[in-house]
Design a protein around this motif. Structure first.
Motif, PDB file in Angstrom:
ATOM      1  N   PHE A  98      -3.034  -1.647  -2.074  1.00 22.37           N
ATOM      2  CA  PHE A  98      -3.796  -2.414  -1.082  1.00 22.37           C
ATOM      3  C   PHE A  98      -4.435  -3.641  -1.721  1.00 22.37           C
ATOM      4  CE2 PHE A  98      -7.854  -3.289   1.045  1.00 22.37           C
ATOM      5  CZ  PHE A  98      -7.400  -3.587   2.321  1.00 22.37           C
ATOM      6  N   PHE A 116      -2.651   4.105  -3.962  1.00 27.08           N
ATOM      7  CA  PHE A 116      -2.766   3.490  -2.634  1.00 27.08           C
ATOM      8  C   PHE A 116      -3.757   2.324  -2.669  1.00 27.08           C
ATOM      9  CE2 PHE A 116      -1.065   7.644  -1.393  1.00 27.08           C
ATOM     10  CZ  PHE A 116      -0.165   7.302  -0.400  1.00 27.08           C
ATOM     11  N   PHE A 117      -4.859   2.526  -3.372  1.00 32.36           N
ATOM     12  CA  PHE A 117      -5.854   1.455  -3.486  1.00 32.36           C
ATOM     13  C   PHE A 117      -5.337   0.317  -4.360  1.00 32.36           C
ATOM     14  CE2 PHE A 117      -8.302   5.233  -2.397  1.00 32.36           C
ATOM     15  CZ  PHE A 117      -9.138   4.755  -1.399  1.00 32.36           C
ATOM     16  N   THR A 125       0.825  -1.213   0.000  1.00 35.51           N
ATOM     17  CA  THR A 125       0.000   0.000   0.000  1.00 35.51           C
ATOM     18  C   THR A 125       0.857   1.260   0.000  1.00 35.51           C
ATOM     19  OG1 THR A 125      -1.721  -1.182   1.225  1.00 35.51           O
ATOM     20  CG2 THR A 125      -1.848   1.217   1.201  1.00 35.51           C
TER      21      THR A 125
END
Length: 259
Positions: A207, A203-204, A149
């Motif tokens: 993740f 970031f997504f 992430t």
């Protein structure tokens, strides 16, 4: 009969989505509670970020160079060759560079996590950690998901810079644009509406890649055959999630008038 198989496939898909959601909920419930595995987290950041940088950098450089060379003839035809740096910059920063970087990481990192954790599961190393009193979820899963992430935005930012440098070389293959003029046009074309959504969605991406890679490996079964299946399915599902997240991000930025 065909309808029954279709229902079974749909039910299996929904069950899998439920398991992934529960796995993610467990990450959020355990991931931010002591004890923190800082040393393992730093080690995973090294493997996810530093070890992936050469592949990401070479791909980004070639991507910027090729995009510039392929776009030039069309712009020359319309007499808009001077717009080449701006077009390349917007295309790379908004969409191409983050998505390609995420796909590379899905292939390299997602499959690696799936295979590593899968082999640990089938050789009962994870069971041994539980018996010894170590929390394998915090040590193995939380550190890896946090590392992907946080490292994917860093890799994406470096990919943007390297791809834009490749674009500079591509512009000068058949033209003559100074260093100062090229970067002035690039930064004049870009705005916070281009940079911020591009950075946030990475970031997504990270993740999703870490979550799927860890989930597939952590629940791997059927011996060595299951390890291969875990690595393969981790790449497929993570890549699909990257495109779905990107589609959602594009819709949100369009609704917010950031495009």
């Amino acid at each position: 009969m065909a309808g029954m198989f279709s229902i079974l496939r749909k039910s299996e898909f929904l069950v899998e989505v439920g398991h992934i959601a529960r796995f993610a909920a467990r990450f959020f419930s355990e991931g931010f509670q002591p004890r923190y595995e800082f040393r393992e987290f730093i080690r995973q950041c090294y493997w996810v970020g530093y070890k992936s940088l050469p592949l990401v950098g070479i791909t980004a450089f070639i991507m910027g160079l090729v995009l510039t060379i392929q776009s030039r003839p069309t712009l020359v035809e319309f007499g808009a060759e001077s717009m080449l740096p701006s077009m390349v910059a917007i295309s790379l920063v908004r969409e191409i560079s983050p998505v390609i970087t995420a796909l590379i990481c899905a292939g390299k990192i997602g499959s690696g996590m799936g295979a590593e954790l899968g082999s640990m599961r089938v050789t009962e190393q994870i069971d041994a950690m539980e018996v010894s009193g170590t929390n394998p979820f915090k040590y193995l899963i939380v550190t890896r998901i946090l590392a992907t992430t946080l490292m994917l935005p860093v890799l994406s930012s470096l990919s943007n810079a390297i791809a834009l440098y490749g674009g500079y070389l591509g512009v000068n293959i058949r033209g003559a644009v100074s260093w100062h003029l090229y970067w002035s046009q690039v930064f004049d074309a870009l705005s916070y509406g281009d940079l911020v959504p591009s950075l946030v969605k990475t970031f997504f991406f990270g993740f999703a890649i870490g979550l799927i890679g860890c989930y597939k490996g952590y629940y791997s079964t059927k011996g060595t055959e299951g390890v291969g299946r875990s690595a393969n399915s981790a790449v497929v599902v993570a890549s699909l999630l990257v495109f779905i997240i990107d589609l959602i991000a594009v819709q949100i930025t369009d609704l917010l008038n950031l495009t």
